[in-house]
Design a protein around this motif. Structure first.
Motif, mmCIF file in Angstrom:
data_model
loop_
_atom_site.group_PDB
_atom_site.id
_atom_site.type_symbol
_atom_site.label_atom_id
_atom_site.label_comp_id
_atom_site.label_asym_id
_atom_site.label_seq_id
_atom_site.Cartn_x
_atom_site.Cartn_y
_atom_site.Cartn_z
ATOM 1 N N TRP A 39 51.643 39.565 59.890
ATOM 2 C CA TRP A 39 53.085 39.544 60.103
ATOM 3 C C TRP A 39 53.425 38.694 61.332
ATOM 4 C CZ3 TRP A 39 53.881 41.980 64.804
ATOM 5 C CH2 TRP A 39 52.866 42.856 65.224
ATOM 6 N N GLU A 62 55.204 44.400 48.400
ATOM 7 C CA GLU A 62 54.997 43.451 47.297
ATOM 8 C C GLU A 62 53.508 43.159 47.111
ATOM 9 O OE1 GLU A 62 56.041 38.772 46.176
ATOM 10 O OE2 GLU A 62 57.020 39.738 47.892
ATOM 11 N N ASP A 112 58.909 45.084 53.166
ATOM 12 C CA ASP A 112 59.065 44.785 51.741
ATOM 13 C C ASP A 112 57.974 43.837 51.256
ATOM 14 O OD1 ASP A 112 61.290 46.393 51.761
ATOM 15 O OD2 ASP A 112 62.746 44.757 51.658
ATOM 16 N N ALA A 113 57.595 42.877 52.089
ATOM 17 C CA ALA A 113 56.556 41.924 51.696
ATOM 18 C C ALA A 113 55.196 42.610 51.564
ATOM 19 C CB ALA A 113 56.476 40.783 52.707
ATOM 20 N N GLY A 121 52.087 32.795 45.703
ATOM 21 C CA GLY A 121 52.670 34.137 45.789
ATOM 22 C C GLY A 121 51.714 35.271 45.495
ATOM 23 N N THR A 172 55.474 51.298 55.239
ATOM 24 C CA THR A 172 55.463 50.753 53.880
ATOM 25 C C THR A 172 55.039 51.820 52.875
ATOM 26 O OG1 THR A 172 54.959 48.538 54.736
ATOM 27 C CG2 THR A 172 54.525 48.946 52.402
ATOM 28 N N SER A 215 58.761 42.967 57.780
ATOM 29 C CA SER A 215 57.688 42.667 56.831
ATOM 30 C C SER A 215 57.379 43.802 55.857
ATOM 31 C CB SER A 215 56.413 42.307 57.611
ATOM 32 O OG SER A 215 56.646 41.199 58.461
ATOM 33 N N GLU A 224 59.767 33.812 53.047
ATOM 34 C CA GLU A 224 59.126 34.414 51.887
ATOM 35 C C GLU A 224 57.656 34.657 52.174
ATOM 36 O OE1 GLU A 224 59.722 31.634 48.760
ATOM 37 O OE2 GLU A 224 58.456 30.080 49.641
ATOM 38 N N LEU A 225 57.047 35.446 51.323
ATOM 39 C CA LEU A 225 55.620 35.746 51.472
ATOM 40 C C LEU A 225 54.796 34.524 51.066
ATOM 41 C CD1 LEU A 225 53.562 38.067 52.071
ATOM 42 C CD2 LEU A 225 53.515 38.477 49.600
ATOM 43 N N THR A 250 54.065 36.795 56.341
ATOM 44 C CA THR A 250 55.514 36.611 56.416
ATOM 45 C C THR A 250 55.885 35.683 57.572
ATOM 46 O OG1 THR A 250 55.544 38.712 57.632
ATOM 47 C CG2 THR A 250 56.200 38.768 55.310
ATOM 48 N N ALA A 279 47.777 36.923 53.231
ATOM 49 C CA ALA A 279 49.207 36.946 52.921
ATOM 50 C C ALA A 279 49.987 37.065 54.226
ATOM 51 C CB ALA A 279 49.532 38.122 52.003
ATOM 52 N N ARG A 331 59.426 34.091 61.995
ATOM 53 C CA ARG A 331 59.538 34.765 60.701
ATOM 54 C C ARG A 331 59.831 33.774 59.579
ATOM 55 N NH1 ARG A 331 63.370 39.071 63.782
ATOM 56 N NH2 ARG A 331 61.692 40.128 64.931
#
Length: 418
Positions: free
Chosen positions: A169, A194, A190-191, A115, A223, A188, A70-71, A52, A50, A67
């Protein structure tokens, strides 16, 4: 720092940068072009990746250091040469493409996934019987392929019984972009949350271990802090947190721990890998106001030992351990003993507070908790609880650091490394 010292420090950083770049000069670009086949006798590691980062238009690079909006999630399978063709703890980068899978790490397949929420399908296919997930967050100065291949090496060499997931990231992979990289970790948070919540909410997942390195430890701990503030505690499925060479201000870490949970029953188990000869953290300390970095503390000495309240955080001191890393910043990944300890004990949730960690002769334990030094000849099992770091109490200790000569003048090949 005087005006005279600034140019001298800049020259040393530039010299270190040339060394780092020279070390990467023979590495071809585009190693993530998939071969589509698995050679006989090799091992494969299936990773959920995953990121960002912004996509790259260059074939085999996939994602840049900029950057993304979205993820993005991918399923990447990496091929690793037979054990008799490689050294444990090392990534065998190809010197030319296509890679020779009998000698080099190579990419078998790359499949985009829609996602983090759609990752439960990958987890369902790749969860072992233990139902454990290992999520890795890389450090400063890493390209996308650096992070993927390094984590594949850690997973393979540690023989961990967990589904491997990596969060990468946006790093520009340059020692001159330290500030950009640090802000990218903040970008990064929040991602990563998630991704963690997607894993927590997958019914088949039993428990989660987070392992982070260097600057990635800031992202991981921040995080967890924001999740604890949002929900009142970190989700119970997140049971283990491993911080390797943490590039964290010790004062800030104390505040973060208070937010995550004062009582160890209300937060994950934390394990730190520290090394007092970490040259990368020496430079980071210099450019961060001369505040001690968490990855360089001596857990057996004052003031840290006297300040350790009963938070139950395990500290493994790797200072005595020798590795091929010039900066002594990646010992956790390059030492065969340490990667096996990660796979056999830490991710399994087993205690390493005794002195039988399988890394050498038993020497003994320190009276307050235990202090652990891992070396080639001996190991002291150390589980010193790390808690609140009081800057007033620590002032006298800073003088000790200066007397030890831990200055940038002694690190002519220093860079804040991967």
């Amino acid at each position: 720092m005087t005006n005279r010292e600034v140019p001298r420090m800049v020259r040393k950083v530039m010299f270190a940068g040339l060394i780092v770049l020279a070390g990467c000069a023979g590495r071809p670009e585009g190693v993530l072009v998939p071969s589509g086949e698995v050679a006989p006798g090799v091992s494969t590691v299936d990773l959920l990746v995953a990121t960002t980062r912004a996509p790259s238009s260059q074939p085999g690079v996939l994602f840049s250091g900029e950057r993304g909006s979205e993820l993005a999630v991918s399923d990447i399978v990496v091929s690793i040469p037979p054990d008799d063709k490689r050294k444990v703890g090392q990534v065998q980068w190809p010197k030319k493409l296509p890679a020779d899978p009998m000698k080099d790490f190579s990419t078998v397949s790359v499949k985009p996934i829609d996602g983090a929420k759609a990752a439960d399908g990958w987890l369902g296919r790749n969860l072992p019987k233990s139902r454990r997930v290992l999520i890795f967050v890389h450090g400063f100065n890493n390209r996308y392929e650096d992070a993927v291949y390094r984590f594949a090496q850690i997973v393979h060499d540690s023989k961990t019984d967990a589904a491997p997931v990596i969060f990468t990231w946006p790093s520009r992979a340059s020692i001159f972009d330290y500030s950009y990289d640090k802000e990218s970790t903040n970008y990064s948070r929040d991602a990563l949350e998630e991704l963690l919540r997607a894993a927590v909410n997958t019914p088949e997942v039993g428990e989660i271990t987070i392992m982070a390195h260097s600057m990635g430890t800031w992202l991981a701990v921040e995080t967890l802090r924001q999740m604890a503030i949002r929900d009142g505690r970190v989700p119970k499925k997140i049971q283990q947190v491993i911080l390797a060479s943490p590039d964290l201000d010790v004062d800030v870490f104390g505040q973060q721990m208070r937010a995550i949970g004062k009582d160890k029953k209300d937060r994950p188990n934390f394990t730190l890998f520290v090394s007092r000869d970490d040259r990368a953290l020496t430079l980071s300390r210099r450019i961060s106001g001369n505040v001690d970095r968490l990855g360089q503390i001596n857990p057996a000495e004052e003031p840290y030992r006297s300040m350790l309240e009963n938070q139950g955080i395990t500290v493994l001191d790797l200072t005595a351990l020798k590795s091929g890393d010039r900066l002594n910043h990646g010992k956790f990944a390059e030492s065969p003993e340490v990667v096996r300890l990660i796979g056999n004990r830490l991710i399994d949730g087993q205690s390493v507070t005794d002195s039988e960690v399988g890394l050498g002769e038993r020497i003994g334990a320190v009276a307050l908790g235990t202090a652990q030094t891992v070396g080639s000849a001996a190991s002291i099992a150390v589980s010193t609880p790390i808690a609140v770091f009081d800057p007033v109490t620590r002032r006298n200790y800073n003088d000790q650091w200066r007397r030890l000569g831990n200055s940038v003048e002694d690190t002519t090949t220093t860079a804040v490394g991967q």
